[in-house]
Design a protein around this motif. Structure first.
Motif, PDB file in Angstrom:
ATOM      1  N   VAL A  40     -22.735  43.887  -3.844  1.00  0.00           N
ATOM      2  CA  VAL A  40     -21.925  44.856  -4.573  1.00  0.00           C
ATOM      3  C   VAL A  40     -20.461  44.664  -4.181  1.00  0.00           C
ATOM      4  N   VAL A  41     -19.594  44.482  -5.191  1.00  0.00           N
ATOM      5  CA  VAL A  41     -18.170  44.238  -4.978  1.00  0.00           C
ATOM      6  C   VAL A  41     -17.353  45.508  -5.238  1.00  0.00           C
ATOM      7  N   ALA A  42     -17.769  46.306  -6.225  1.00  0.00           N
ATOM      8  CA  ALA A  42     -17.069  47.550  -6.567  1.00  0.00           C
ATOM      9  C   ALA A  42     -18.058  48.532  -7.178  1.00  0.00           C
ATOM     10  N   VAL A  43     -17.788  49.818  -6.971  1.00  0.00           N
ATOM     11  CA  VAL A  43     -18.686  50.875  -7.452  1.00  0.00           C
ATOM     12  C   VAL A  43     -17.854  51.924  -8.178  1.00  0.00           C
ATOM     13  N   GLY A  44     -18.351  52.375  -9.323  1.00  0.00           N
ATOM     14  CA  GLY A  44     -17.687  53.440 -10.077  1.00  0.00           C
ATOM     15  C   GLY A  44     -17.860  54.786  -9.384  1.00  0.00           C
ATOM     16  N   PRO A  45     -17.155  55.809  -9.872  1.00  0.00           N
ATOM     17  CA  PRO A  45     -17.192  57.130  -9.227  1.00  0.00           C
ATOM     18  C   PRO A  45     -18.417  57.966  -9.541  1.00  0.00           C
ATOM     19  N   GLY A  46     -19.222  57.566 -10.508  1.00  0.00           N
ATOM     20  CA  GLY A  46     -20.360  58.397 -10.914  1.00  0.00           C
ATOM     21  C   GLY A  46     -19.884  59.451 -11.887  1.00  0.00           C
ATOM     22  N   GLY A  47     -20.483  60.637 -11.830  1.00  0.00           N
ATOM     23  CA  GLY A  47     -20.070  61.718 -12.725  1.00  0.00           C
ATOM     24  C   GLY A  47     -21.133  61.993 -13.765  1.00  0.00           C
ATOM     25  N   THR A  55     -25.082  60.534  -9.278  1.00  0.00           N
ATOM     26  CA  THR A  55     -24.507  60.340  -7.958  1.00  0.00           C
ATOM     27  C   THR A  55     -24.679  58.876  -7.588  1.00  0.00           C
ATOM     28  N   MET A  56     -23.612  58.240  -7.165  1.00  0.00           N
ATOM     29  CA  MET A  56     -23.676  56.816  -6.820  1.00  0.00           C
ATOM     30  C   MET A  56     -24.343  56.646  -5.455  1.00  0.00           C
ATOM     31  N   GLU A  57     -25.411  55.872  -5.438  1.00  0.00           N
ATOM     32  CA  GLU A  57     -26.145  55.613  -4.206  1.00  0.00           C
ATOM     33  C   GLU A  57     -25.766  54.271  -3.600  1.00  0.00           C
ATOM     34  N   LEU A  58     -25.118  53.418  -4.378  1.00  0.00           N
ATOM     35  CA  LEU A  58     -24.715  52.106  -3.894  1.00  0.00           C
ATOM     36  C   LEU A  58     -23.312  52.167  -3.324  1.00  0.00           C
ATOM     37  N   LYS A  59     -23.022  51.240  -2.397  1.00  0.00           N
ATOM     38  CA  LYS A  59     -21.680  51.149  -1.843  1.00  0.00           C
ATOM     39  C   LYS A  59     -21.286  49.683  -1.744  1.00  0.00           C
ATOM     40  N   VAL A  60     -20.007  49.420  -1.651  1.00  0.00           N
ATOM     41  CA  VAL A  60     -19.499  48.056  -1.551  1.00  0.00           C
ATOM     42  C   VAL A  60     -20.117  47.380  -0.325  1.00  0.00           C
ATOM     43  N   GLY A  61     -20.579  46.153  -0.503  1.00  0.00           N
ATOM     44  CA  GLY A  61     -21.196  45.396   0.585  1.00  0.00           C
ATOM     45  C   GLY A  61     -22.713  45.413   0.571  1.00  0.00           C
ATOM     46  N   ASP A  62     -23.326  46.349  -0.175  1.00  0.00           N
ATOM     47  CA  ASP A  62     -24.789  46.388  -0.270  1.00  0.00           C
ATOM     48  C   ASP A  62     -25.301  45.112  -0.934  1.00  0.00           C
ATOM     49  N   LYS A  63     -26.436  44.611  -0.459  1.00  0.00           N
ATOM     50  CA  LYS A  63     -27.142  43.513  -1.127  1.00  0.00           C
ATOM     51  C   LYS A  63     -28.199  44.180  -1.992  1.00  0.00           C
TER      52      LYS A  63
END
Length: 94
Positions: A40-47, A55-63
């Motif tokens: 994961v390189v970038a994640v949106g804000p959710g909403g 709700t975003m459960e992923l974060k930058v750096g996750d495989k």
């Protein structure tokens, strides 16, 4: 250039496929499967998406593990990325 995904979108970069098998056989480019593991390189804000709170459960750096043909592929500054919805991610690889 940086990318900032919107809503529940995630930007991923595919992890290179293995070039040799466990038994030591070297694979040619055409014999390799499309990789399904990405970082994961970038994640949106959710909403609110389609009337539901996301709700975003992923974060930058996750495989993550994705399906073979998920998302939209884009090329920015010579690097290939895939943009997809968080719901298209099958699992987080630990």
């Amino acid at each position: 250039m940086t990318m900032k995904p919107l809503a529940d979108r995630v930007v991923i970069k595919m992890v290179e496929a293995e070039e040799t098998t466990k038994s030591g056989i070297i694979l040619t480019g055409s014999a390799k499967e499309k990789p399904q593991v990405a970082e994961v390189v970038a994640v949106g804000p959710g909403g609110v998406v389609d009337g539901k709170e996301v709700t975003m459960e992923l974060k930058v750096g996750d495989k993550v593990l994705i399906s073979k043909y998920a998302g939209t592929e884009v090329k920015i500054d010579g690097v290939e990325y895939t943009i997809l919805r968080q719901s298209d991610v099958l699992a987080i690889v630990e």
